[in-house]
Design a protein around this motif. Structure first.
Motif, mmCIF file in Angstrom:
data_model
loop_
_atom_site.group_PDB
_atom_site.id
_atom_site.type_symbol
_atom_site.label_atom_id
_atom_site.label_comp_id
_atom_site.label_asym_id
_atom_site.label_seq_id
_atom_site.Cartn_x
_atom_site.Cartn_y
_atom_site.Cartn_z
ATOM 1 N N LYS A 143 0.852 -1.189 0.000
ATOM 2 C CA LYS A 143 0.000 0.000 0.000
ATOM 3 C C LYS A 143 0.887 1.237 0.000
ATOM 4 O O LYS A 143 1.761 1.390 0.853
ATOM 5 C CB LYS A 143 -0.918 -0.020 1.221
ATOM 6 C CG LYS A 143 -1.912 -1.187 1.211
ATOM 7 C CD LYS A 143 -2.797 -1.170 2.447
ATOM 8 C CE LYS A 143 -3.795 -2.327 2.411
ATOM 9 N NZ LYS A 143 -4.658 -2.368 3.616
ATOM 10 N N ILE A 149 -3.724 2.433 5.388
ATOM 11 C CA ILE A 149 -3.452 1.544 6.513
ATOM 12 C C ILE A 149 -4.749 1.085 7.168
ATOM 13 O O ILE A 149 -5.707 1.857 7.301
ATOM 14 C CB ILE A 149 -2.535 2.236 7.545
ATOM 15 C CG1 ILE A 149 -2.035 1.237 8.583
ATOM 16 C CG2 ILE A 149 -3.254 3.400 8.226
ATOM 17 C CD1 ILE A 149 -0.976 1.810 9.519
ATOM 18 N N GLN A 153 -3.392 -3.558 10.684
ATOM 19 C CA GLN A 153 -1.995 -3.217 10.431
ATOM 20 C C GLN A 153 -1.468 -2.263 11.506
ATOM 21 O O GLN A 153 -0.355 -2.432 12.006
ATOM 22 C CB GLN A 153 -1.852 -2.588 9.050
ATOM 23 C CG GLN A 153 -2.041 -3.581 7.900
ATOM 24 C CD GLN A 153 -2.125 -2.900 6.547
ATOM 25 O OE1 GLN A 153 -2.661 -1.795 6.426
ATOM 26 N NE2 GLN A 153 -1.596 -3.555 5.532
ATOM 27 N N GLY A 179 5.518 -2.577 9.426
ATOM 28 C CA GLY A 179 4.601 -2.069 8.409
ATOM 29 C C GLY A 179 4.843 -2.687 7.043
ATOM 30 O O GLY A 179 3.900 -3.044 6.329
ATOM 31 N N LEU A 184 2.539 -2.628 3.816
ATOM 32 C CA LEU A 184 2.676 -1.216 3.482
ATOM 33 C C LEU A 184 3.963 -1.008 2.694
ATOM 34 O O LEU A 184 4.917 -1.773 2.823
ATOM 35 C CB LEU A 184 2.730 -0.359 4.755
ATOM 36 C CG LEU A 184 1.515 -0.372 5.681
ATOM 37 C CD1 LEU A 184 1.809 0.478 6.918
ATOM 38 C CD2 LEU A 184 0.273 0.143 4.981
ATOM 39 N N ALA A 188 5.008 4.514 3.184
ATOM 40 C CA ALA A 188 3.785 4.561 3.986
ATOM 41 C C ALA A 188 4.071 4.155 5.432
ATOM 42 O O ALA A 188 3.569 4.773 6.377
ATOM 43 C CB ALA A 188 2.720 3.655 3.378
#
Length: 270
Positions: A143, A149, A153, A179, A184, A188
């Protein structure tokens, strides 16, 4: 204030600003440059020097607020003004709770038993391995923005953040790695790490300063102000540079640097 003391305060602020949010462990660097070289306790006194090291963290925190000011403005708008799916205080609270609870319960044990050269070296090594593992096992499609998010997560990152209570492990190293492993992108994960850092670091810094207020000396004010400004300016540079490069270089180069830091500390200390 003598010139040499002035320079030492600037250097310590620089070290704080450059390392606080990079995944290299600011604790390890503080030990390396202060306890082995600068010796600020010699002209500030033990307790005032400890308070000084905490106070200058506020300069780094202020740098995050400046860089992410638009994001924090969104967070403080009402839920009606915020679009669904955007990063919210709920995500941040979920990320903060595990480490905040564990830190509160074991603060005395951590301060008494974990702040030593040996434990920092263990933290540096373990954190480095975790960072390399995150780069090796990251999902192919992550992501791209922090607004993507999920609550799961955020909470998982919060649980992994508990490892950073061990000095040397690195809070940003732990949370960015978590993350990435949770899907992610590096950018991010870094954004969430920096935004989440403000309330937890602000609370910890204010509490530590309050607990040591009895040892404060007005003669130390110039040192505190210069250290704060130095940490703020160098944190601005460090964070902007880090956010631009993290998606390209990822975490492994920082892990390698940490291993080199272990060698340096071992060479100088043992």
């Amino acid at each position: 204030m003598e010139m040499i003391e002035f320079i030492k305060v600037i250097i310590l602020g620089m070290v704080e600003g450059l390392t606080e949010f990079a995944p290299v462990s600011s604790t390890g660097h503080m030990i390396l440059v202060d306890e082995m070289w600068l010796k600020t306790d010699l002209f500030l006194g033990d307790y005032v020097a400890n308070t000084f090291k905490v106070f200058i963290q506020l300069g780094s925190i202020f740098a995050v607020v400046v860089i992410f000011r638009a994001r924090f403005k969104k967070l403080f708008t009402s839920s009606k003004q915020r679009k669904n799916g955007h990063l919210s205080w709920s995500h941040i609270i979920l990320g903060l709770l595990p480490a905040a609870i564990l830190g509160f319960l074991f603060e005395g044990f951590i301060d008494e038993h974990l702040f030593s050269i040996e434990t920092v070296l263990v933290g540096l090594g373990a954190g480095s391995v975790f960072m390399i593992a995150a780069d090796l096992h990251q999902p192919k499609e992550g992501k791209e923005t922090v607004d993507q998010i999920s609550y799961t997560q955020a909470f998982t990152i919060g649980i992994v953040q508990c490892f950073s209570l061990w000095p040397g492990f690195s809070r940003s190293g732990a949370t960015i790695s978590a993350g990435v492993l949770m899907g992610l992108s590096h950018k991010a994960a870094a954004d969430f790490t920096f935004i989440m850092a403000v309330p937890i670091m602000l609370g910890a810094s204010v509490l530590s300063i309050f607990n040591n207020l009895a040892y404060f000396q007005w003669s130390a004010v110039p040192y505190f102000l210069i250290g704060f400004l130095s940490a703020f300016l160098f944190a601005l540079l460090s964070i902007r540079f880090f956010l631009k490069m993290i998606n390209h270089v990822k975490l492994t180069p920082f892990a390698i640097y940490r291993f080199l830091l272990i060698v340096v500390i071992c060479f100088l200390y043992f």
